[in-house]
Design an enzyme around this catalytic site. Structure first.
Site, PDB file in Angstrom:
ATOM      1  N   SER A 136      62.341 107.805  44.227  1.00  0.00           N
ATOM      2  CA  SER A 136      62.833 107.763  45.615  1.00  0.00           C
ATOM      3  C   SER A 136      64.605 107.737  45.718  1.00  0.00           C
ATOM      4  O   SER A 136      65.088 108.190  46.731  1.00  0.00           O
ATOM      5  CB  SER A 136      62.078 107.215  46.671  1.00  0.00           C
ATOM      6  OG  SER A 136      62.458 105.723  46.523  1.00  0.00           O
ATOM      7  N   HIS A 195      56.138 111.407  46.256  1.00  0.00           N
ATOM      8  CA  HIS A 195      57.449 111.961  46.571  1.00  0.00           C
ATOM      9  C   HIS A 195      57.432 113.522  45.924  1.00  0.00           C
ATOM     10  O   HIS A 195      58.350 114.193  45.830  1.00  0.00           O
ATOM     11  CB  HIS A 195      58.269 111.105  46.108  1.00  0.00           C
ATOM     12  CG  HIS A 195      59.291 110.328  47.088  1.00  0.00           C
ATOM     13  ND1 HIS A 195      59.467 110.654  48.650  1.00  0.00           N
ATOM     14  CD2 HIS A 195      58.986 109.098  47.118  1.00  0.00           C
ATOM     15  CE1 HIS A 195      59.787 109.576  49.001  1.00  0.00           C
ATOM     16  NE2 HIS A 195      59.410 108.477  48.283  1.00  0.00           N
ATOM     17  N   LYS A 217      53.521 111.900  53.585  1.00  0.00           N
ATOM     18  CA  LYS A 217      54.984 112.504  53.208  1.00  0.00           C
ATOM     19  C   LYS A 217      54.825 114.216  53.428  1.00  0.00           C
ATOM     20  O   LYS A 217      54.761 114.527  54.609  1.00  0.00           O
ATOM     21  CB  LYS A 217      55.363 112.148  51.831  1.00  0.00           C
ATOM     22  CG  LYS A 217      55.790 110.767  52.097  1.00  0.00           C
ATOM     23  CD  LYS A 217      56.297 110.163  50.691  1.00  0.00           C
ATOM     24  CE  LYS A 217      56.751 108.657  50.807  1.00  0.00           C
ATOM     25  NZ  LYS A 217      56.096 107.685  49.795  1.00  0.00           N
TER      26      LYS A 217
HETATM   27  C1  LIG Z   1      55.673 106.540  50.148  1.00  0.00           C
HETATM   28  C2  LIG Z   1      54.995 105.846  48.643  1.00  0.00           C
HETATM   29  C3  LIG Z   1      53.542 105.235  48.770  1.00  0.00           C
HETATM   30  C4  LIG Z   1      53.037 104.762  50.078  1.00  0.00           C
HETATM   31  O1  LIG Z   1      52.326 105.694  50.535  1.00  0.00           O
HETATM   32  P1  LIG Z   1      51.654 105.323  51.967  1.00  0.00           P
HETATM   33  O2  LIG Z   1      50.604 106.571  52.273  1.00  0.00           O
HETATM   34  O3  LIG Z   1      52.771 105.584  53.098  1.00  0.00           O
HETATM   35  O4  LIG Z   1      51.398 103.931  51.925  1.00  0.00           O
HETATM   36  C5  LIG Z   1      53.321 104.944  47.522  1.00  0.00           C
HETATM   37  N1  LIG Z   1      53.832 105.364  46.198  1.00  0.00           N
HETATM   38  C6  LIG Z   1      55.116 105.887  46.419  1.00  0.00           C
HETATM   39  C7  LIG Z   1      55.543 106.446  45.059  1.00  0.00           C
HETATM   40  C8  LIG Z   1      55.627 106.422  47.582  1.00  0.00           C
HETATM   41  O5  LIG Z   1      56.703 107.090  47.530  1.00  0.00           O
END
Ligand SMILES: *Cc1c(COP(=O)(O)O)cnc(C)c1O
Length: 396
Positions: free
Chosen positions: A182, A210, A241
């Site tokens: 990220s 992501h 996301k």
């Molecule tokens: C955003 C993210 C998470 C967490 O996801 P949620 O559904 O918001 O708990 C887990 N792993 C990665 C790589 C992320 O970018």
């Protein structure tokens, strides 16, 4: 009784503020979309994970409303007692279909999916080999399990190979990586990871949070990008996301793995089932992505447009294959000044600096979306140039 602790916490908080690391919430007074209202003023949002622009999409809102009317507001149960509706199974099937996997298990969030995936599958006899930049939820999930831990520098295949060699005595080995990291927006070298996994008898897990909806010719994630279908044993991901941005997570992959998670994964067994409205909208999101690729095409176009113009304008941008563009400024203080000035210009971006990124690698992270119009991108680029000139920075 609280007195001593109160003082201790106040000191800790003061320390966080002194270090400039205190996080304030910025209050949004509109729906989540390209143009949002912050403090009564419209700004363009370039820091949401709303990659496909689905967070406020009328079809998802309608699907959530319709499902809520038909199946109610909440489930008031975990999945295995009385919290599984036909729509939960339908969403799991849609996710399996999207990733071309055998089965899927839903969680309240990907944080829970990662928290509940390692402990049921691996014991002290096994090894988990993790990329150093993996998400916090992977790190926490690994901590909950007794497997021997190994760590390799971000995407460093030589170090990974060394870890695999050292772990040859263990019963099972699992390599785990984020699909897209990220902070830089780089994609994990999943093909090479699979090659090494085959050479050293290891399983592979990719967290697609992501990357799903973003990378690959039609956005289906790392296996579409690298042709690694059938070579990855476990994927985790989020509905928070690209796929609508509400909430919900999942683990998808080999049938026996998912089956055992349904028996033993603690965040699945001991936490509430996803609400019908969220599930209905989730199904609709995958249906939309199956009907047409316009949203993903628009995202790819927007990323390309932004990257080319920013590079032409002399900005130093980390190479990216995702919807994340790191505009490098290197200096921590400058990154904060720059982001604050951008907000005054009506552009909402985030400055990141140590310890979130390595020392001396401060940056502004821009996240692009299919929801951005060309004019939004142009305004963002113009603001970058204006603020750079005002701060007296020289173009490369
Ligand atoms: C955003 C993210 C998470 C967490 O996801 P949620 O559904 O918001 O708990 C887990 N792993 C990665 C790589 C992320 O970018």
């Amino acid at each position: 009784m609280y007195g001593r602790m109160k003082e201790y916490l106040a000191n800790t908080l003061a320390g966080i503020k002194e270090d400039g690391l205190y996080k304030e919430e910025r209050i949004i007074e509109s729906a989540q979309q390209a143009a949002i209202t912050v403090a009564g003023r419209e700004v363009l949002n370039f820091c949401a994970n709303n990659y496909l622009g689905l967070s406020n999409h009328p079809r998802l809102i309608e699907a959530a409303r319709r499902t809520m009317e038909e199946r109610g507001y909440g489930m008031s149960s975990v999945r295995f007692i009385c919290g599984t509706q036909d729509i939960h199974k339908a969403l799991e099937a849609a996710i399996s279909d999207y990733f071309k996997t055998e089965d899927t298990i839903l969680y309240a969030a990907c944080f829970d999916a990662n928290g509940g995936v390692f402990e049921p599958l691996f014991t002290q006899e096994d090894a988990i080999i993790s990329d150093s930049l993996n998400h916090a939820s992977i790190i926490d999930g690994v901590r909950l399990c007794k497997a021997k831990r190994y760590r390799y520098a971000n995407a460093d295949m030589q170090e990974l190979e060394k870890c695999l060699q050292e772990a040859q005595q263990q019963r099972f080995r699992l390599i785990v990586t984020d699909g897209v990291f990220s902070m830089d927006g780089n994609v994990a070298p999943v093909q090479q990871i699979c090659d090494l996994a085959e050479r050293y008898d290891a399983l592979v897990m990719v967290d697609e949070s992501h990357s799903a909806g973003v990378v690959g010719a039609t956005g289906h994630g790392v296996s579409e990008l690298y042709g690694t279908y059938g070579r990855i044993d476990i994927y985790t991901g989020t509905l928070g996301k690209a796929f609508g941005g509400a909430l919900g997570g999942f683990t998808t992959g080999r049938k026996e793995i998912i089956d055992l998670l349904r028996q033993r994964s603690r965040p699945y067994l001991f936490s509430n089932s996803l609400a019908p409205g969220v599930v209905g909208a989730g199904i609709e999101a995958f249906r939309m992505l199956g009907e047409s690729n316009v949203l993903h095409d628009r995202l790819v176009e927007n990323v390309e447009y932004f990257r080319v113009r920013m590079t032409e304008a002399g900005f130093d941008i980390k190479p990216t294959q995702s919807a994340i563009c790191a505009v490098m400024l290197y200096d921590a203080k400058l990154s904060q000044q720059f982001a604050a000035r951008m907000q005054q210009e009506g552009i909402y971006v985030t400055g990141f600096y140590y310890p979130v990124v390595p020392r001396g690698e401060a940056r502004i992270r821009v996240q692009l979306s299919a929801g951005h119009q060309k004019e939004h991108l142009d305004k963002c680029i113009a603001a970058f140039i204006k603020v750079r000139n005002e701060l007296g920075l020289v173009a490369d």
